[in-house]
Design an enzyme around this catalytic site. Structure first.
Site, short mmCIF file in Angstrom:
data_model
loop_
_atom_site.label_atom_id
_atom_site.label_comp_id
_atom_site.label_asym_id
_atom_site.label_seq_id
_atom_site.Cartn_x
_atom_site.Cartn_y
_atom_site.Cartn_z
N ASP A 221 0.88 -1.17 0.00
CA ASP A 221 0.00 0.00 0.00
C ASP A 221 0.92 1.22 0.00
O ASP A 221 2.10 1.13 0.35
CB ASP A 221 -0.95 0.00 1.19
CG ASP A 221 -2.12 0.97 0.96
OD1 ASP A 221 -2.07 1.73 -0.03
OD2 ASP A 221 -3.08 0.98 1.74
C1 BGC Z 1 -4.96 3.41 -0.42
C2 BGC Z 1 -4.97 2.40 -1.55
C3 BGC Z 1 -4.66 3.11 -2.85
C4 BGC Z 1 -3.33 3.82 -2.73
C5 BGC Z 1 -2.95 4.59 -3.98
C6 BGC Z 1 -3.67 4.20 -0.39
O1 BGC Z 1 -3.72 5.22 0.55
O2 BGC Z 1 -5.12 2.72 0.82
O3 BGC Z 1 -6.22 1.77 -1.63
O4 BGC Z 1 -4.65 2.19 -3.91
O5 BGC Z 1 -3.40 4.76 -1.66
O6 BGC Z 1 -3.82 5.68 -4.17
#
Ligand code: BGC
Length: 776
Positions: A221
């Site tokens: 993540d």
């Molecule tokens: C979120 C993800 C997302 C990523 C990129 C993170 O903060 O939890 O779901 O894909 O950011 O935007």
């Protein structure tokens, strides 16, 4: 090792350690570095899940905005969701995206979850089936899906969970999508039983890659990789975003010093190459086996013509709309005038905030959609939003250096600037000192208008050359996610003249986010007068449609909800309007449960979730009966928050959602699986043999309809099917029970529970119409 006809080992052998390690950290926010020497393109990733935003966080290249995941799950229709996946692949290829960071398959555990709208359901089986159809659809179009957030999906918590609950509940949808062949997967930011998921060797190396045989790419993540060795050894394949991070030279040194075996790095590089090969980003290579062949980027999806995204967004919305109650007022017959009430009737909440956000090319509001079909009288009633809407635009953003020279200019659709630290390609970040947004606004009415600037940091605002604000908004708390998703707002009250083109200029020093909004509101008569006007309009019309919605301040990624009330004075508005005209339909525009204290006072309640860009067109289709509301609740709807058996907890004994409600002996407002159509059904017969269940149903109404036949084994959902029938027609459906429906996790393995199991078919979790038994 070979996959298809590509010798990844031969490619790997051409790379030195430095090149291999560099590949494991993002080249920027959304891509991995290219390696032209082995024919590897930049592998580009994008959120997901309601559309494909692409690499820019703004409206330069609009995206189709589909209904949100709770809505997708409410369709209970895997064929439709597979078509959604195909459309998303088409969008991804159009935008040069290889990996879609979606779907989100964490479960609804508490109705207070802020990111509830971005997940499918409280039920592990329904989530797995919808998730698998989504993944298959995306990948059929030659794009990798990366289901997220493995395993329990909390943003920050250390989740303490038993192995039984983990296996039977949290991991089950992940196991399903991996078995469906997902090419990617994202680990969560949280910890499970004391270890962060980025470093969780037991779950990532052991369960995911080992036991389930996952051969795809594990993406972290965003910013979740915080260690060198532990994360590298923990099974995370790539650290996003980049180019800076705890790997790079530090990981190279760890390998040279023998703290991380080189084979660990090689395995990750192989996974990147395999994924690149699957999505057509590895050029030297021979084509992959036919079943894994992607369509060329920019071309038609493999095996099908281009999909009309606007039409599909409308179809999915109607299939997702869930009719919770109806005294017969819907579908409307020969309606004269409609009183349409509510802020969200003019400006629907079509999607939830945060990483799921996309920028659609058009939005059809309920006012527009119903206005094209009937005589509509609109009244605002009350505005629950605590933030002003962006000035409509168009606007221009100029990027300035320290001397005020313009480095670049960009058009914007509205006065909303969002670069999230990623400046347009022709802007030199080192020279950039400030961003200046300029727009012209011509009011319809004269009087004291409200302007606002929402963002973090310093702002100078001029209107017609006069400075009206010059100061700092100040951070609202110290949580960067909240500062970005829900930044502080400063309001300025100033006179504006109808018909006069006022020039508004906002200058902001370029900070980390590069994100701010210039808002506006017309002079208003005050809340009490607005409410009285809505009641008067309601009393004068044949029927009333009130659109009640949550706001980004109460329902968004980045924070949980404090309560389940509709924000502002919306409940008071519905009570007052229903008292003035009992023929009131309330349209609930929310991504997750809200309390409906007026439900007994109104003629119908229709839940539209966050309905995507075609919101108003789909609403007209359903209210006028051109389409049936096809949705069934993917999550139990509590009457009041205090009734909910699980508010902020992990599953106990593998039980959440409707199973926990059943155990508590309390009844929710609406059960999991509930939803009315426009016809009626009889459940005629059931036969269960081994893992096969056959159910016969008849459409007993006078219009064609669709029914979601639900099969529960020992009280838990174990199968479902969508059937269609003409008036008087009977249909037979066969549902195959999954192995897991009769299994429990016990002493480190799955055990089939021998004995007699109850199999029920019905319309929702607490409405068994037919019952049979199977003996195992
Ligand atoms: C979120 C993800 C997302 C990523 C990129 C993170 O903060 O939890 O779901 O894909 O950011 O935007």
């Amino acid at each position: 090792m070979k996959t298809g006809v590509v010798d990844f080992d031969a490619l790997l052998a051409r790379l030195d350690l430095g090149a291999k390690v560099r590949l494991l950290t993002g080249a920027g926010r959304w891509s991995l570095p290219p390696l032209p020497e082995i024919g590897l393109d930049r592998v580009v990733m994008s959120d997901g899940p309601i559309g494909v935003r692409g690499e820019q966080w703004r409206a330069v290249d609009p995206s189709i905005a589909l209904p949100s995941p709770t809505a997708l799950a409410a369709t209970w229709d895997v064929d439709l969701v597979r078509r959604v996946g195909r459309l998303l692949a088409q969008e991804a290829r159009r935008k040069g995206v290889h990996v879609l960071l979606a779907p989100t398959i964490n479960l609804h555990r508490s109705p207070l979850g802020g990111r509830h709208f971005a997940c499918f359901s409280e039920d592990a089986y329904l989530t797995g089936e919808i998730g698998a159809a989504y993944v298959e659809g995306v990948q059929e179009g030659g794009v990798a899906a990366a289901p997220k957030h493995f395993a329990t999906g909390h943003a920050t918590a250390d989740v303490r969970v038993s192995e039984k609950a983990l296996r039977e509940v949290c991991l089950r949808p992940f196991e399903r999508v991996v078995r469906a062949g997902a090419w990617g997967l994202m680990t969560a930011c949280d910890s499970v039983n004391g270890t962060t998921m980025t470093e969780h060797a037991e779950l990532v190396n052991g369960v995911l890659k080992g036991e389930w045989g996952f051969d795809g790419l594990v993406v972290s993540d965003w910013t979740a990789v915080r260690t060198t060795e532990a994360a590298a050894l923990g099974g995370t394949d790539v650290a996003m975003p980049g180019p800076h991070g705890p790997w790079g030279e530090r990981l190279e040194a760890a390998v040279r010093e023998g703290r991380v075996p080189e084979s660990v790095v090689d395995d990750r590089v192989r996974r990147i190459l395999r994924l690149a090969h699957r999505v057509g980003a590895l050029h030297d290579a021979e084509p992959p086996p036919v079943e894994e062949q992607p369509a060329a980027h920019g071309a038609e999806p493999r095996g099908g013509p281009a999909i009309d995204g606007v039409a599909l967004a409308r179809e999915v919305a109607t299939r997702a709309f869930t009719l919770l109650a109806n005294d017969g007022i819907l579908p409307f017959q020969e309606v004269g005038t409609i009183a349409l009430i509510g802020a969200a009737a003019a400006e629907a909440r079509i999607m939830g905030g945060g990483s799921a956000q996309v920028f659609p090319g058009r939005i059809v509001s309920p006012l527009q959609g119903l206005g094209e079909r009937a005589e509509v009288r609109y009244a605002l009633g009350t505005d629950p939003r605590t933030r002003l809407s962006p000035l409509p635009g168009p606007a221009t953003a100029a990027f300035l250096d320290a001397d005020g020279a313009v480095l670049s200019e960009q058009p914007l659709a509205t006065a909303e600037a969002r670069w999230t630290g990623q400046w347009p390609p022709d802007v030199d970040g080192d020279r950039l000192a400030a961003v200046r947004l300029r727009t012209t606004y011509t009011p319809d009415v004269s009087g004291e208008h409200q302007l606002s600037v929402a963002g973090v940091g310093d702002f100078a605002v001029t209107v017609d050359g006069e400075t009206v604000f010059d100061g700092s908004t100040g951070p609202d708390g110290d949580d960067p996610a909240r500062a970005f998703l829900s930044p502080p707002e400063r309001r300025i009250s100033l006179p504006m003249a109808a018909g006069h083109a006022h020039e508004v200029v906002v200058t902001h020093p370029a900070g980390a986010f590069g994100s701010f909004t210039v808002g506006h509101a017309n002079p208003g008569p005050g809340e009490d007068a607005l409410m009285a006007e809505a009641v008067r309009v309601a009393a004068e019309c044949d029927v009333v449609v009130v659109v009640a919605a949550t706001t980004p301040e109460v329902e968004s990624e980045g924070f949980d909800r404090a309560d389940l009330r509709l924000p502002g004075r919306q409940d008071e508005l519905v009570h007052a309007v229903a008292a003035a005209n009992p023929r009131t339909v309330v349209v609930v525009n929310a991504g997750s449960p809200v309390e409906l204290p007026w439900a007994e006072e109104v003629a119908a309640v229709l839940l539209t979730w966050f309905p995507g860009q075609e919101a108003g067109a789909a609403l007209a289709d359903v209210l006028f009966g051109d389409a049936e509301p096809g949705g069934r609740l993917p999550t139990t709807w509590p009457r009041r928050l205090r009734d909910a058996p699980v508010v902020d907890a992990m599953p106990v004994d593998g039980v959440i959602g409707y199973r926990a409600w059943e155990r508590s002996g309390r009844a929710p407002a609406f059960w999991f699986g509930h939803g009315l159509g426009y016809t009626t059904w009889s459940y005629d017969s059931i036969a269960a043999e081994g893992m096969t269940v056959t159910v016969a149903v008849t459409n007993t109404g006078d219009r064609p309809g669709r029914e979601v036949v639900q099969v529960y084994v020992d009280g838990a959902l174990a199968g479902f099917d969508v059937v269609e029938a003409a008036p008087g027609e009977s249909v037979l459906t066969t549902v195959f029970l999954p192995e897991r429906a009769l299994q429990v996790w016990q002493e480190g393995g799955w055990r089939t529970v021998e004995g007699v199991h109850t199999v029920e078919a019905g319309r929702h979790a607490a409405d068994p119409r037919l019952s049979a038994t199977v003996k195992i």
